[in-house]
Write a protein that holds these residues in place. Structure first.
Motif, PDB file in Angstrom:
ATOM      1  N   PRO A   1      15.287 134.353 103.046  1.00  0.00           N
ATOM      2  CA  PRO A   1      16.470 133.836 102.352  1.00  0.00           C
ATOM      3  C   PRO A   1      17.531 134.941 102.238  1.00  0.00           C
ATOM      4  O   PRO A   1      17.230 136.072 101.857  1.00  0.00           O
ATOM      5  CB  PRO A   1      15.952 133.449 100.967  1.00  0.00           C
ATOM      6  CG  PRO A   1      14.459 133.371 101.118  1.00  0.00           C
ATOM      7  CD  PRO A   1      14.108 134.357 102.189  1.00  0.00           C
ATOM      8  N   ILE A   2      18.770 134.603 102.572  1.00  0.00           N
ATOM      9  CA  ILE A   2      19.859 135.579 102.555  1.00  0.00           C
ATOM     10  C   ILE A   2      20.529 135.589 101.182  1.00  0.00           C
ATOM     11  O   ILE A   2      20.962 134.548 100.689  1.00  0.00           O
ATOM     12  CB  ILE A   2      20.890 135.278 103.668  1.00  0.00           C
ATOM     13  CG1 ILE A   2      20.208 135.263 105.036  1.00  0.00           C
ATOM     14  CG2 ILE A   2      22.052 136.271 103.624  1.00  0.00           C
ATOM     15  CD1 ILE A   2      19.514 136.558 105.420  1.00  0.00           C
ATOM     16  N   VAL A   3      20.615 136.784 100.583  1.00  0.00           N
ATOM     17  CA  VAL A   3      21.225 136.918  99.257  1.00  0.00           C
ATOM     18  C   VAL A   3      22.540 137.694  99.284  1.00  0.00           C
ATOM     19  O   VAL A   3      23.329 137.612  98.342  1.00  0.00           O
ATOM     20  CB  VAL A   3      20.252 137.570  98.251  1.00  0.00           C
ATOM     21  CG1 VAL A   3      19.032 136.671  98.023  1.00  0.00           C
ATOM     22  CG2 VAL A   3      19.817 138.954  98.700  1.00  0.00           C
ATOM     23  N   ARG A   4      22.779 138.442 100.358  1.00  0.00           N
ATOM     24  CA  ARG A   4      24.034 139.211 100.463  1.00  0.00           C
ATOM     25  C   ARG A   4      24.243 139.611 101.922  1.00  0.00           C
ATOM     26  O   ARG A   4      23.293 139.869 102.636  1.00  0.00           O
ATOM     27  CB  ARG A   4      23.946 140.464  99.578  1.00  0.00           C
ATOM     28  CG  ARG A   4      25.225 141.257  99.520  1.00  0.00           C
ATOM     29  CD  ARG A   4      25.184 142.346  98.447  1.00  0.00           C
ATOM     30  NE  ARG A   4      24.535 143.545  98.941  1.00  0.00           N
ATOM     31  CZ  ARG A   4      23.579 144.212  98.333  1.00  0.00           C
ATOM     32  NH1 ARG A   4      23.119 143.802  97.175  1.00  0.00           N
ATOM     33  NH2 ARG A   4      23.062 145.301  98.846  1.00  0.00           N
ATOM     34  N   ILE A   5      25.518 139.653 102.333  1.00  0.00           N
ATOM     35  CA  ILE A   5      25.873 140.084 103.682  1.00  0.00           C
ATOM     36  C   ILE A   5      26.939 141.166 103.566  1.00  0.00           C
ATOM     37  O   ILE A   5      27.921 140.997 102.836  1.00  0.00           O
ATOM     38  CB  ILE A   5      26.425 138.912 104.524  1.00  0.00           C
ATOM     39  CG1 ILE A   5      25.363 137.818 104.672  1.00  0.00           C
ATOM     40  CG2 ILE A   5      26.889 139.405 105.894  1.00  0.00           C
ATOM     41  CD1 ILE A   5      25.881 136.542 105.305  1.00  0.00           C
ATOM     42  N   GLU A   6      26.732 142.259 104.282  1.00  0.00           N
ATOM     43  CA  GLU A   6      27.719 143.340 104.332  1.00  0.00           C
ATOM     44  C   GLU A   6      27.991 143.689 105.783  1.00  0.00           C
ATOM     45  O   GLU A   6      27.098 143.607 106.629  1.00  0.00           O
ATOM     46  CB  GLU A   6      27.217 144.587 103.606  1.00  0.00           C
ATOM     47  CG  GLU A   6      27.088 144.419 102.124  1.00  0.00           C
ATOM     48  CD  GLU A   6      26.611 145.690 101.428  1.00  0.00           C
ATOM     49  OE1 GLU A   6      26.337 146.709 102.114  1.00  0.00           O
ATOM     50  OE2 GLU A   6      26.491 145.658 100.200  1.00  0.00           O
ATOM     51  N   VAL A   7      29.224 144.082 106.053  1.00  0.00           N
ATOM     52  CA  VAL A   7      29.596 144.499 107.401  1.00  0.00           C
ATOM     53  C   VAL A   7      30.266 145.852 107.318  1.00  0.00           C
ATOM     54  O   VAL A   7      31.143 146.072 106.474  1.00  0.00           O
ATOM     55  CB  VAL A   7      30.541 143.475 108.068  1.00  0.00           C
ATOM     56  CG1 VAL A   7      31.049 144.001 109.398  1.00  0.00           C
ATOM     57  CG2 VAL A   7      29.843 142.144 108.245  1.00  0.00           C
TER      58      VAL A   7
ATOM     59  N   GLN B   1      24.417 132.040 106.152  1.00  0.00           N
ATOM     60  CA  GLN B   1      25.246 132.563 105.078  1.00  0.00           C
ATOM     61  C   GLN B   1      24.409 132.700 103.803  1.00  0.00           C
ATOM     62  O   GLN B   1      23.263 132.233 103.732  1.00  0.00           O
ATOM     63  CB  GLN B   1      26.448 131.637 104.832  1.00  0.00           C
ATOM     64  CG  GLN B   1      27.411 131.586 106.006  1.00  0.00           C
ATOM     65  CD  GLN B   1      28.099 132.913 106.254  1.00  0.00           C
ATOM     66  OE1 GLN B   1      28.629 133.540 105.341  1.00  0.00           O
ATOM     67  NE2 GLN B   1      28.095 133.359 107.508  1.00  0.00           N
ATOM     68  N   VAL B   2      24.977 133.333 102.794  1.00  0.00           N
ATOM     69  CA  VAL B   2      24.289 133.522 101.514  1.00  0.00           C
ATOM     70  C   VAL B   2      23.875 132.150 100.981  1.00  0.00           C
ATOM     71  O   VAL B   2      24.660 131.203 100.967  1.00  0.00           O
ATOM     72  CB  VAL B   2      25.204 134.250 100.507  1.00  0.00           C
ATOM     73  CG1 VAL B   2      24.576 134.266  99.124  1.00  0.00           C
ATOM     74  CG2 VAL B   2      25.499 135.661 100.998  1.00  0.00           C
ATOM     75  N   GLY B   3      22.619 132.045 100.579  1.00  0.00           N
ATOM     76  CA  GLY B   3      22.070 130.785 100.095  1.00  0.00           C
ATOM     77  C   GLY B   3      21.237 130.074 101.152  1.00  0.00           C
ATOM     78  O   GLY B   3      20.472 129.169 100.830  1.00  0.00           O
ATOM     79  N   GLY B   4      21.360 130.490 102.414  1.00  0.00           N
ATOM     80  CA  GLY B   4      20.566 129.913 103.489  1.00  0.00           C
ATOM     81  C   GLY B   4      19.375 130.804 103.795  1.00  0.00           C
ATOM     82  O   GLY B   4      19.113 131.781 103.087  1.00  0.00           O
ATOM     83  N   ARG B   5      18.653 130.481 104.859  1.00  0.00           N
ATOM     84  CA  ARG B   5      17.496 131.304 105.222  1.00  0.00           C
ATOM     85  C   ARG B   5      17.127 131.123 106.684  1.00  0.00           C
ATOM     86  O   ARG B   5      17.468 130.125 107.320  1.00  0.00           O
ATOM     87  CB  ARG B   5      16.297 130.985 104.352  1.00  0.00           C
ATOM     88  CG  ARG B   5      15.688 129.628 104.645  1.00  0.00           C
ATOM     89  CD  ARG B   5      14.490 129.345 103.750  1.00  0.00           C
ATOM     90  NE  ARG B   5      13.953 128.024 104.066  1.00  0.00           N
ATOM     91  CZ  ARG B   5      12.679 127.731 104.098  1.00  0.00           C
ATOM     92  NH1 ARG B   5      11.771 128.653 103.812  1.00  0.00           N
ATOM     93  NH2 ARG B   5      12.263 126.526 104.393  1.00  0.00           N
ATOM     94  N   TYR B   6      16.425 132.120 107.200  1.00  0.00           N
ATOM     95  CA  TYR B   6      15.784 132.070 108.506  1.00  0.00           C
ATOM     96  C   TYR B   6      14.320 131.715 108.244  1.00  0.00           C
ATOM     97  O   TYR B   6      13.683 132.319 107.389  1.00  0.00           O
ATOM     98  CB  TYR B   6      15.820 133.433 109.196  1.00  0.00           C
ATOM     99  CG  TYR B   6      17.195 133.967 109.498  1.00  0.00           C
ATOM    100  CD1 TYR B   6      17.840 133.670 110.705  1.00  0.00           C
ATOM    101  CD2 TYR B   6      17.854 134.803 108.607  1.00  0.00           C
ATOM    102  CE1 TYR B   6      19.089 134.181 110.995  1.00  0.00           C
ATOM    103  CE2 TYR B   6      19.113 135.318 108.892  1.00  0.00           C
ATOM    104  CZ  TYR B   6      19.717 135.002 110.084  1.00  0.00           C
ATOM    105  OH  TYR B   6      20.952 135.506 110.380  1.00  0.00           O
ATOM    106  N   LEU B   7      13.781 130.769 108.991  1.00  0.00           N
ATOM    107  CA  LEU B   7      12.372 130.419 108.883  1.00  0.00           C
ATOM    108  C   LEU B   7      11.733 130.622 110.246  1.00  0.00           C
ATOM    109  O   LEU B   7      12.114 129.977 111.225  1.00  0.00           O
ATOM    110  CB  LEU B   7      12.190 128.971 108.429  1.00  0.00           C
ATOM    111  CG  LEU B   7      10.743 128.471 108.384  1.00  0.00           C
ATOM    112  CD1 LEU B   7       9.907 129.276 107.383  1.00  0.00           C
ATOM    113  CD2 LEU B   7      10.709 126.983 108.047  1.00  0.00           C
ATOM    114  N   LEU B   8      10.788 131.552 110.318  1.00  0.00           N
ATOM    115  CA  LEU B   8      10.086 131.877 111.553  1.00  0.00           C
ATOM    116  C   LEU B   8       8.662 131.354 111.443  1.00  0.00           C
ATOM    117  O   LEU B   8       7.962 131.662 110.471  1.00  0.00           O
ATOM    118  CB  LEU B   8      10.055 133.381 111.777  1.00  0.00           C
ATOM    119  CG  LEU B   8      11.359 134.069 112.163  1.00  0.00           C
ATOM    120  CD1 LEU B   8      12.375 134.051 111.046  1.00  0.00           C
ATOM    121  CD2 LEU B   8      11.085 135.485 112.581  1.00  0.00           C
TER     122      LEU B   8
END
Length: 185
Positions: free
Chosen positions: A35-41, A86-93
């Motif tokens: 689950p993504i909680v923050r993104i920085e570039v 995006q924040v609030g989404g997730r990758y599921l492997l």
């Protein structure tokens, strides 16, 4: 043909076999969710120094400081907006083999959920995601969250993509870091 293009080509050729299956590999051995909680570039550009036109200085832009260069801020915004999740989404492997399986991207955008495949060689910190004709290579590392728990960090180098997009901008480096709430091992 450079090595990255060769690897991308080979993985794209292999993707249908993995997605469609060669034999009965539909059993999921284990799953992991990021689950993504923050993104920085972080965008680093070489900008001309007005004092010495032949020299340059590096300017960076990330969420922790004010952008020095408007183009660095634009690159930061583009790379953030283009994050597949995006924040609030997730990758599921879902590992259906020891090193690969189906990928679900819960994008937290109007795009909804996307399907793909992933590859992760055991013992390495790199994972390759293939979806929507895109190939992203992530480095899995860790960070210590404010609660003191070490959690998974997904980092991808977008330098070549932004050098191609802005060939005259003096792009030195562009890295997107996606913070997850998944505890690191």
């Amino acid at each position: 043909m450079n090595m990255k293009k060769i690897i991308t080509y080979l993985t794209l050729l292999a993707a249908p076999m993995i997605a469609g299956g060669c034999g009965d590999d539909s059993e999921v051995f284990y799953s992991i969710s990021y689950p993504i909680v923050r993104i920085e570039v972080d965008a680093t550009l070489l900008t001309p120094d007005p004092e010495e036109p032949s020299e340059g200085t590096e300017t960076t832009s990330d969420d922790s400081e004010e952008p020095v260069n408007p183009l660095a801020a634009q690159i930061q915004a583009e790379a953030t907006a283009e994050a597949p999740v995006q924040v609030g989404g997730r990758y599921l492997l879902e590992f259906t083999r020891y090193n690969r399986g189906p990928l679900t991207l819960e994008t937290a955008t109007q795009a909804g959920n996307l399907a793909g495949v992933f590859f992760k060689e055991p013992g390495t910190s790199e994972i390759t995601l293939l979806f929507l004709e895109k190939t992203l290579l992530y480095d899995l590392t860790a960070y210590t969250d404010t609660d003191g728990v070490r959690k998974v960090l997904l980092k991808t180098d977008l330098t070549e993509e932004f050098k191609a997009r802005y060939p005259d901008a003096g792009v030195i480096g562009v890295t997107r870091t996606e913070y997850t709430s998944t505890p690191a091992n």
